[in-house]
Enzyme design. Structure first.
Site, short mmCIF file in Angstrom:
data_model
loop_
_atom_site.label_atom_id
_atom_site.label_comp_id
_atom_site.label_asym_id
_atom_site.label_seq_id
_atom_site.Cartn_x
_atom_site.Cartn_y
_atom_site.Cartn_z
N GLU A 44 0.96 -1.19 0.09
CA GLU A 44 -0.17 -0.07 0.14
C GLU A 44 0.91 1.33 0.21
OE1 GLU A 44 -3.58 1.99 2.21
OE2 GLU A 44 -2.20 0.99 3.52
N ASP A 96 9.40 7.15 0.20
CA ASP A 96 8.64 7.65 -0.76
C ASP A 96 8.44 6.47 -1.87
OD1 ASP A 96 7.50 9.09 -3.04
OD2 ASP A 96 8.87 10.88 -2.62
N ASP A 118 -3.29 11.51 -2.17
CA ASP A 118 -3.31 13.10 -2.25
C ASP A 118 -3.78 13.45 -3.89
OD1 ASP A 118 -2.37 13.30 0.48
OD2 ASP A 118 -0.39 13.37 -0.44
N LYS A 122 -4.29 20.92 -8.77
CA LYS A 122 -3.66 21.49 -9.83
C LYS A 122 -3.09 20.85 -11.13
CE LYS A 122 -3.04 25.72 -6.98
NZ LYS A 122 -2.24 26.00 -5.92
N ASP A 154 -11.97 9.34 -2.26
CA ASP A 154 -13.21 10.19 -2.20
C ASP A 154 -13.40 11.17 -3.28
OD1 ASP A 154 -11.37 11.24 -0.67
OD2 ASP A 154 -12.69 13.10 -0.40
N THR A 191 -10.44 2.58 5.40
CA THR A 191 -9.25 3.37 5.68
C THR A 191 -9.92 4.40 6.70
OG1 THR A 191 -9.19 5.30 4.27
CG2 THR A 191 -8.37 3.02 3.49
N GLU A 192 -8.87 5.17 7.23
CA GLU A 192 -9.36 6.49 8.22
C GLU A 192 -10.01 7.59 7.18
OE1 GLU A 192 -6.59 4.90 8.35
OE2 GLU A 192 -5.90 4.38 10.56
N TYR A 193 -9.33 7.66 6.31
CA TYR A 193 -10.17 8.77 5.47
C TYR A 193 -11.30 8.21 4.80
CZ TYR A 193 -6.34 12.18 4.58
OH TYR A 193 -5.43 13.34 4.87
N GLU A 194 -11.49 7.20 4.58
CA GLU A 194 -12.95 6.49 4.09
C GLU A 194 -13.99 6.59 5.00
OE1 GLU A 194 -12.23 2.55 2.61
OE2 GLU A 194 -14.32 2.29 1.97
N1 SAH Z 1 -4.64 5.68 2.87
C1 SAH Z 1 -4.70 6.61 4.10
C2 SAH Z 1 -4.22 7.84 4.09
C3 SAH Z 1 -4.70 8.81 2.90
S1 SAH Z 1 -3.86 10.59 2.85
C4 SAH Z 1 -6.38 6.76 4.25
O1 SAH Z 1 -7.05 6.25 3.41
O2 SAH Z 1 -6.67 7.08 5.43
C5 SAH Z 1 -2.39 10.13 1.55
C6 SAH Z 1 -1.03 9.68 2.62
O3 SAH Z 1 -0.33 9.22 1.55
C7 SAH Z 1 -0.67 10.83 3.42
O4 SAH Z 1 -0.26 10.31 4.74
C8 SAH Z 1 0.80 11.21 2.70
O5 SAH Z 1 1.84 11.42 3.64
C9 SAH Z 1 0.96 9.77 1.87
N2 SAH Z 1 1.85 9.72 0.82
C10 SAH Z 1 1.54 10.75 -0.29
N3 SAH Z 1 2.66 10.57 -1.40
C11 SAH Z 1 3.34 9.48 -0.70
C12 SAH Z 1 4.46 8.71 -1.58
N4 SAH Z 1 4.94 9.16 -2.80
N5 SAH Z 1 5.07 7.99 -0.87
C13 SAH Z 1 4.38 7.59 0.38
N6 SAH Z 1 3.51 7.89 0.98
C14 SAH Z 1 2.80 9.04 0.15
#
Ligand code: SAH
Length: 212
Positions: A44, A96, A118, A122, A154, A191-194
């Site tokens: 993930e 990353d 994310d 833009k 979302d 997920t938390e966001y979900e």
């Molecule tokens: N999957 C989680 C978090 C979503 S927010 C959920 O659904 O609740 C997106 C997350 O991805 C953030 O915590 C951000 O720090 C991470 N992220 C963004 N780009 C990334 C990258 N290139 N590599 C690793 N993590 C990344």
């Protein structure tokens, strides 16, 4: 994901090196050895606070999971969830996702999950979206033929962009849902966001994409 900066995060992650792999580049090509079994490995990217990866590991003990999260102050929260779930089949990496090729050999992983990535709305930031062709090329180099990407969001704009980007890349799309929680998809791990966005009444978009 925005959380308070935790200056102690690095130290705490290092103190749990059985779960949070400290030198993942040295594990390249050896992940099954690290897990101590031959189970498939699913990754993930952007695990956030870890509820998905911990929940999936509990639900699917025959799969190994690797959660990648670039923000250490967020990854420590995921670490707590993984420890609380007492699952042997999860490892976490504070790296990353754009450098995935540094940590995995081709075909070493068989599926990639992208959850609530994310959106980078833009246009000039489109290259940063995790479903951008630049990333798809990276994923394809590491996944086997028929390797899969499972994506939830979302964000309608990111979903539209991704439908286009994935199909333009030549991937086959399956189980496309414009409202996951009203679909017949079984075994969804939130997920938390979900949880947050669906409680606010927003539909959750989901798809599976297969390289060919
Ligand atoms: N999957 C989680 C978090 C979503 S927010 C959920 O659904 O609740 C997106 C997350 O991805 C953030 O915590 C951000 O720090 C991470 N992220 C963004 N780009 C990334 C990258 N290139 N590599 C690793 N993590 C990344």
């Amino acid at each position: 994901m925005r959380v308070k900066h935790k200056p102690w995060a690095k130290e705490k992650l290092a103190a749990h090196s059985a779960v949070v792999i400290q030198d993942p580049a040295s594990c390249k090509g050896r992940w099954n050895e690290i897990f101590g079994n031959d189970q498939p490995i699913h990754v993930e990217i952007g695990s956030g606070k870890g509820q998905f990866v911990a929940g999936m590991a509990k639900q699917n003990p025959d799969i190994n999971y690797i959660g990648i999260e670039v923000v250490e102050s967020v990854l420590v929260i995921a670490l707590d969830k993984v420890l609380a779930a007492e699952v042997p089949n999860v490892r976490l990496l504070a790296v990353d996702g754009a450098s995935l090729q540094d940590y995995f050999e081709p075909s070493e992983i068989s599926r990639i999950y992208l959850n609530f990535s994310d959106p980078w709305p833009k246009k000039r930031h489109a290259k940063r979206r995790l479903t951008n062709p630049r990333f798809l090329t990276l994923y394809q180099a590491l996944l086997p033929k028929d390797g899969e990407i499972h994506f939830k969001t979302d964000n309608r704009g990111l979903f539209e962009y991704s439908l286009h980007a994935l199909s333009e890349y030549g991937m086959v799309l399956h189980h496309v849902s414009l409202d996951l929680h009203k679909s017949d998809f079984e075994g969804n791990v939130m997920t938390e966001y979900e949880e947050k966005f669906s409680q606010q009444g927003y539909p959750i978009y989901r798809l599976e994409a297969v390289f060919r």
